[in-house]
Design a protein around this motif. Structure first.
Motif, PDB file in Angstrom:
ATOM      1  N   ALA A 177       0.843  -1.195   0.000  1.00  0.00           N
ATOM      2  CA  ALA A 177       0.000   0.000   0.000  1.00  0.00           C
ATOM      3  C   ALA A 177       0.878   1.246   0.000  1.00  0.00           C
ATOM      4  CB  ALA A 177      -0.904   0.006   1.223  1.00  0.00           C
ATOM      5  N   PHE A 178       1.938   1.196   0.790  1.00  0.00           N
ATOM      6  CA  PHE A 178       2.821   2.353   0.904  1.00  0.00           C
ATOM      7  C   PHE A 178       3.461   2.686  -0.447  1.00  0.00           C
ATOM      8  CE2 PHE A 178       7.044   4.147   1.648  1.00  0.00           C
ATOM      9  CZ  PHE A 178       6.715   5.263   2.394  1.00  0.00           C
ATOM     10  N   THR A 179       4.015   1.638  -1.085  1.00  0.00           N
ATOM     11  CA  THR A 179       4.659   1.874  -2.378  1.00  0.00           C
ATOM     12  C   THR A 179       3.645   2.396  -3.389  1.00  0.00           C
ATOM     13  OG1 THR A 179       6.001  -0.029  -1.801  1.00  0.00           O
ATOM     14  CG2 THR A 179       6.245   0.808  -4.038  1.00  0.00           C
ATOM     15  N   THR A 180       2.450   1.768  -3.391  1.00  0.00           N
ATOM     16  CA  THR A 180       1.417   2.240  -4.323  1.00  0.00           C
ATOM     17  C   THR A 180       1.129   3.712  -4.074  1.00  0.00           C
ATOM     18  OG1 THR A 180       0.440   0.058  -4.008  1.00  0.00           O
ATOM     19  CG2 THR A 180      -0.885   1.671  -5.221  1.00  0.00           C
ATOM     20  N   ALA A 181       1.016   4.070  -2.807  1.00  0.00           N
ATOM     21  CA  ALA A 181       0.658   5.450  -2.485  1.00  0.00           C
ATOM     22  C   ALA A 181       1.703   6.435  -2.988  1.00  0.00           C
ATOM     23  CB  ALA A 181       0.483   5.603  -0.978  1.00  0.00           C
ATOM     24  N   ILE A 182       2.985   6.125  -2.733  1.00  0.00           N
ATOM     25  CA  ILE A 182       3.986   7.124  -3.136  1.00  0.00           C
ATOM     26  C   ILE A 182       4.127   7.173  -4.661  1.00  0.00           C
ATOM     27  CG2 ILE A 182       5.270   7.361  -0.966  1.00  0.00           C
ATOM     28  CD1 ILE A 182       7.279   5.384  -1.924  1.00  0.00           C
TER      29      ILE A 182
END
Ligand code: SF4
Ligand code: SF4
Lengths: 439, 274
Positions: A335-340
């Motif tokens: 989720a974090f990678t997708t968000a950034i």
């Protein structure tokens, strides 16, 4: 390794051949870009596919995009030095490095973009104080100087440089006054990021770009500053993660990453609300008062549809904001990678819309949409800053203590590296033969 | 005569183009190019990077045969005044390379100062500004036919219609020499005005009630020059660019083509102030 003496003490770096190969590959791309750049300088902008409808094109978008994502430098600096988020000292070097790359690229692009580069100084000499571009030029140049000053101490921390007492003291003293530069940088950034937004917002002949505002500043002025501060740190985080992935090790502690991500998330969240209000006001009041329905801007052409509005605000704004403001979201790697990633795409898309779509939308009733495909020279020159940036990151990462927590986070390899370094220091000539691959 | 109409020392040169008279022959375009040393390309098929200070657009009412109607619309630079000389293009130029002359109302372009950032082109909604993508190349011998009164432009700078400003300077010199302070209406006319075989273009001082342009459109100075004549209109009036080129047509659809309308707006336009 032949260059062990330059590598920060105790840190492990890839073999020299890998380093040279990477520099070679990106160097080739950069050379291609330099060739295209020389073509543009010597033969003129006819080398591009720009035309009288599309006076701003691909690389101006790249210019705006790198300045937006380079905003991580000033905002992280502001948080670290002025607001006092001390943990961020562990990522500030990298943020400064990225900022330096982004801003030097932006200046390079501007140097290519103007039709008479040798007259660029006219912008200072004959400055029109009413023009947003004048403000951009002044603040951009000053801020680049600030970034250089912020980057120098890092360069001076190189192991060999640091041995020179003068450099050692200089770097130490510069660190001492860094807060002053961080404050100056934040001040300058506020204005040039804003005036870049103003560049589009003041175009009252272009209803797609035009926005009302306060005094001389259209709303886009504030939106641009805000978005650069909000999204810039995401780019810093994205490149941090990428560097970790490539170097196969952890470089920054999770709490630092999370702190920056959380702040960035809230900034994106608030920015997106502001952007939504701006869009609704523009769509329902500003544009209709000029005779335009919203659909005028998003129909009758092959590319620009409502999808772009959705992609920019929802996918590039709401989604990353919601992920980054929740603890769960930040702690879930996917989720974090997708968000950034979404965030970085989102802000780049916003800059695209505010430059290129502005050019494309017809204004006179008997005009048509203007679409444009860049020439290879434009693509090459737009890739040039990317390649240059990668090279500078590779070199800085290898020779400078960019990530202060690297040693602590990788204790095992530090010991090994330590031994190798010691050996190398005893007999540097033998180093290439002695050091095991991978060290 | 009301104060509003009294002869004002500040001139506002402008143009009135009668679209019902224009036949689309393009003589104005040719005259303009010859007069102003406008460079051209060997292959002019790509119109998006050709320089045409005066450009004739072809408009249609969009109706099927037999109700199809055509209108040709010549478009020079509109010499926008904006609000107090705050023209869209002038206000954005970072190097003050384009200027609003408050004595004549003409928007100038200083070729030797322009450094080619093209911000002014982005600002102009009429596409009246052109960039020199190439250095001018004149066919052999043609350089001898260039006008000595207009400097040719080099690669990398922007150019546009100047309302033949050099003619104004020549006329002013002549008037000065003859001891007059005023330039007569017939002494300063643009090349396109004189070339138009249909007499569709009229040029003069919009502030001067004796000039034909003033009488034709009756600019309402209290409302940013909005024409009082019912058949007159300006392009994109509502944006607040305050142009000094007016168009005339008896045809409603032509007048409506001058601006963008929401479905519910009437013809009455309130321009935005900037
Ligand atoms: S028509 Fe365009 S170039 Fe001419 S004054 Fe208006 S904005 Fe400037
Ligand atoms: S292209 Fe020239 S005239 Fe236009 S804004 Fe730039 S410097 Fe000014």
């Amino acid at each position: 390794m032949i260059d062990s003496a330059l590598i920060p003490k105790g840190l492990k770096r890839c073999p020299t051949w890998q380093f040279v190969a990477a520099i070679g590959v990106f160097g080739a791309v950069a050379l291609w870009g330099v060739y295209a750049m020389l073509l543009c300088w010597f033969k003129g902008l006819n080398q591009t596919n720009m035309n009288d409808y599309y006076g701003f094109a691909l690389w101006i978008w790249a210019d705006l995009a790198v300045i937006a994502v380079g905003g991580g430098a000033f905002f992280t600096g502001l948080l670290r030095y002025i607001i006092g988020k001390d943990e961020l000292k562990n990522i500030i070097n990298f943020a400064v490095l990225i900022g330096f790359i982004c801003y030097s690229s932006a200046l390079l692009i501007l140097g290519m973009d103007v039709g008479q580069p040798l007259r660029s100084w006219f912008i200072f000499w004959h400055a029109n104080v009413h023009s947003m571009l004048t403000e951009v030029a002044f603040c951009l140049s000053c801020y680049f100087a600030v970034l250089t000053i912020e980057y120098i101490p890092l360069v001076l921390e190189n192991r060999q440089m640091d041995k020179v007492p003068f450099f050692h003291n200089l770097s130490h003293n510069m660190h001492g006054v860094m807060a002053v530069f961080a404050a100056t940088g934040a001040f300058l950034s506020f204005f040039h990021q804003g005036s870049l937004g103003g560049v589009a917002g003041v175009l009252f002949g272009r209803p797609f770009a035009f926005r009302e505002g306060i005094l001389i500043w259209p709303w886009t002025f504030f939106l641009f500053t805000w978005s650069a501060a909000a999204y810039g740190p995401c780019f810093t985080l994205l490149l941090t993660k990428l560097t970790e992935k490539i170097s196969k090790k952890k470089l920054v502690k999770d709490n630092v990453v999370e702190l920056l991500a959380k702040i960035s998330g809230w900034m994106i969240f608030t920015y997106t609300i502001a952007k939504l209000i701006d869009t609704i006001y523009w769509a329902n009041i500003t544009a209709p008062s000029l005779g335009f329905k919203l659909s005028h801007f998003y129909s009758n052409n092959a590319i620009y549809g409502y999808w772009i509005l959705f992609a920019e605000i929802i996918l590039g704004g709401v989604v990353p904001a919601l992920i980054l403001i929740t603890k769960k979201g930040r702690q879930n790697p996917t989720a974090f990678t997708t968000a950034i990633i979404l965030a970085v795409i989102g802000v780049c898309l916003n800059r695209w819309v505010m430059v290129l779509q502005v050019m494309a939308v017809p204004v006179m009733t008997f005009d048509t949409w203007a679409l444009y495909i860049p020439s290879w020279q434009e693509i090459a020159t737009t890739l040039l800053p990317v390649a240059y940036g990668v090279i500078l990151i590779i070199i800085s990462f290898r020779y400078l203590p960019v990530f202060p927590q690297e040693l602590e986070l990788n204790p095992d390899e530090s010991n090994k590296a330590q031994q190798n370094t010691e050996k190398a220091e005893e007999n540097p000539a033998l180093d290439a033969k002695l050091s095991p691959a991978g060290a | 005569m009301s104060k509003e109409l009294s002869h004002n020392k500040v001139r506002r040169y402008g143009m009135v183009i009668d679209l019902d008279k224009c036949t689309g022959c393009g003589a104005c375009m040719v005259a303009c190019m010859a007069e102003n040393n406008v460079p051209f390309k060997e292959d002019e098929s790509n119109k998006r990077d050709s320089i045409t200070w005066m450009k004739v657009y072809k408009l249609t009412n969009g109706k099927p045969f037999p109700n199809t109607e055509i209108c040709y619309l010549p478009r020079p630079c509109q010499h926008c005044e904006g609000h107090d000389g705050h023209s869209p293009c002038v206000s954005v130029c970072p190097a003050t390379a384009t200027d609003y002359n408050s004595e004549t109302g003409i928007v100038s372009q200083i070729y030797t100062r322009c450094f080619g950032c093209r911000y002014c082109m982005a600002a102009c909604p009429y596409h009246a500004r052109y960039f020199n993508w190439w250095d001018p190349v004149w066919p052999d011998g043609m350089e001898k036919y260039l006008s000595p009164n207009v400097s040719p432009r080099m690669r990398g700078v922007v150019e546009k219609c100047s309302f033949c400003f050099h003619r104004y300077q020549l006329a002013k010199d002549k008037a000065y020499y003859e001891g007059r302070s005023e330039v007569r209406e017939d002494e300063y006319q643009t090349a396109c005005t004189q070339a138009c075989p249909a007499g569709a273009i009229t040029f003069g001082d919009l502030n001067n009630p004796l000039h034909a342009v003033h009488q034709m459109v009756k600019p309402d100075l209290k409302h940013a020059g909005r024409p009082k004549s019912p058949n007159a209109f300006r392009l994109l009036e509502r944006l607040g660019t305050n142009p000094k080129v007016y168009y005339l047509s008896d045809r409603e659809w032509v007048r409506r083509a001058g601006d963008n309308y929401m479905a519910d707006t009437k013809n009455h336009l309130e321009p935005k102030e900037h």
